[in-house]
Design an enzyme around this catalytic site. Structure first.
Site, short mmCIF file in Angstrom:
data_model
loop_
_atom_site.label_atom_id
_atom_site.label_comp_id
_atom_site.label_asym_id
_atom_site.label_seq_id
_atom_site.Cartn_x
_atom_site.Cartn_y
_atom_site.Cartn_z
N GLU A 69 0.83 -1.21 0.00
CA GLU A 69 0.00 0.00 0.00
C GLU A 69 0.86 1.25 0.00
OE1 GLU A 69 -3.78 1.74 2.49
OE2 GLU A 69 -2.18 0.81 3.63
N GLU A 89 2.42 10.82 11.45
CA GLU A 89 3.01 10.51 12.75
C GLU A 89 3.34 9.02 12.87
OE1 GLU A 89 0.93 14.25 12.80
OE2 GLU A 89 0.25 12.24 12.24
#
Length: 379
Positions: A225, A345
């Protein structure tokens, strides 16, 4: 055929066929011409060629708007996972129809209580003879409204820590127990969906990998992905990207020194990411596992997307943020790149932990059975 001839043939084919609007019809033509699954194994329906041919075709295709979006999940994520981790029967059944556009795929990971922390998911799959019964909900699922099949990660064991009780399945999205509902974003469009599973029966033959070992299969999917997102696999090309270097140059006065400086910065960042993706692709084909560096590529793309959006806004003015201008839609969608496929993050944590070998963040749930955790919507 040498590479120059291959490029010329691809250029001529695109000039003749790129105007096909129907996605499935176009994918069938693409496959029959030998341009779908260029580097995928011939045994499972690919072309068995090299990265050089794939890059040559991509270089020609970038000048067109191709109707490939609904196939992006299958081409970039679920298909490569089946090639890597599926059984021979699954590869024989699913890969060729995927590459030919006969079947559309989606990826079913995120849940209302398990976004960035995917391993906290609660969708359950319970064994029932030769089948599994699935109940639960998924969310933020791209192209689910078009999908025939989905790659589903479900919890099959609550008595072990959260990463060890998951199993991956291929699920029929046309099953009457599957409900797909669109989710509109601030552009007014529905790029994502929420999915509900009510007593959906999945045959054990559609299990990908071993029971309770779904996390390792999910890691394979997440790697593909992030690599596919950063490389733009299955996207429609750059011709109509209103934040591309070419599009921005047409909008502004490139004689302005500040503008030239910003456009050069955009070119440098774009080129650096392209070269990084090229290196990761070459290593993957050579059997070298990119690992967490795929997260670095995805992070670089997210930061590049926001840089392009900020630059486009400053050059085109605040009026570019409103109306039906394609640029307005592109700017509204830009923040999603920092969320979908893992937040920036999370990407930084992965890079710090697994690439730079920095101390990981403290985790108190690594040895706790899932049933004893208070995570997501689990009270």
């Amino acid at each position: 055929m040498n590479l120059d001839d291959y490029r010329r043939t691809a250029r001529a084919w695109l000039a003749e066929n790129a105007g096909t609007d129907d996605p499935r019809e176009f994918m069938a033509k693409l496959y029959d011409a030998g341009y779908s699954g260029i580097t995928w194994p011939e045994q499972w329906g690919g072309q068995g060629l090299t990265q050089e041919e794939e890059r040559a075709f991509a270089a020609e295709a970038r000048h067109y708007s191709l109707p490939l979006y609904i196939f992006s999940i299958g081409l970039g994520m679920t298909g490569p996972t089946l090639v890597d981790r599926g059984s021979d029967e699954q590869r024989a059944r699913f890969v060729r129809p995927l590459l030919r556009g006969e079947e559309v795929w989606c990826q079913l990971f995120s849940e209302p209580g398990a976004g960035s922390d995917v391993a906290s998911l609660q969708t359950r799959a319970v064994r029932d003879g030769d089948d599994w019964i699935v109940n639960g909900q998924k969310v933020w699922t791209s192209v689910a409204q078009h999908a025939d099949w989905g790659l589903l990660l479900a919890r099959t064991n609550v008595d072990v820590p959260k990463h060890r009780g998951l199993t991956m399945f291929v699920v029929n999205m046309r099953d009457p127990g599957v409900t797909v509902r669109p989710l509109k974003d601030m552009t007014g469009r529905a790029f994502f969906n929420e999915i509900f599973f009510d007593d959906v029966r999945v045959p054990d033959a559609h299990r990908v990998g071993e029971a309770d070992d779904g996390w390792s299969v999910a890691v394979t999917t997440l790697l593909h992905e992030r690599l596919s997102i950063s490389a733009g696999v299955g996207m429609s090309g750059q011709k109509d990207d209103p934040t591309s270097l070419e599009a921005l140059r047409r909008r502004v006065d490139a004689a302005d020194p500040y503008v030239r400086d910003q456009l050069v910065e955009l070119h440098i960042r774009s080129r650096a990411l392209a070269l990084f993706n090229q290196r990761l692709s070459q290593e993957t084909r050579a059997g070298i596992f990119p690992g967490a560096r795929g997260s670095a590529a995805k992070l670089l793309l997210a930061e590049l997307t926001m840089f392009k959006a900020d630059l486009a806004t400053s050059l085109a003015g605040p009026g570019a943020l409103v109306g039906d201008d394609p640029l307005a839609h592109a700017l509204a969608l830009a923040p999603a790149m920092a969320l979908g496929g893992g937040t920036n993050e999370i990407m930084r944590n992965i890079v710090g932990d697994r690439v730079l070998n920095l101390p990981p963040e403290p985790r108190v749930d690594k040895t706790v059975p899932f049933k004893d955790l208070k995570v997501g919507t689990q009270a």
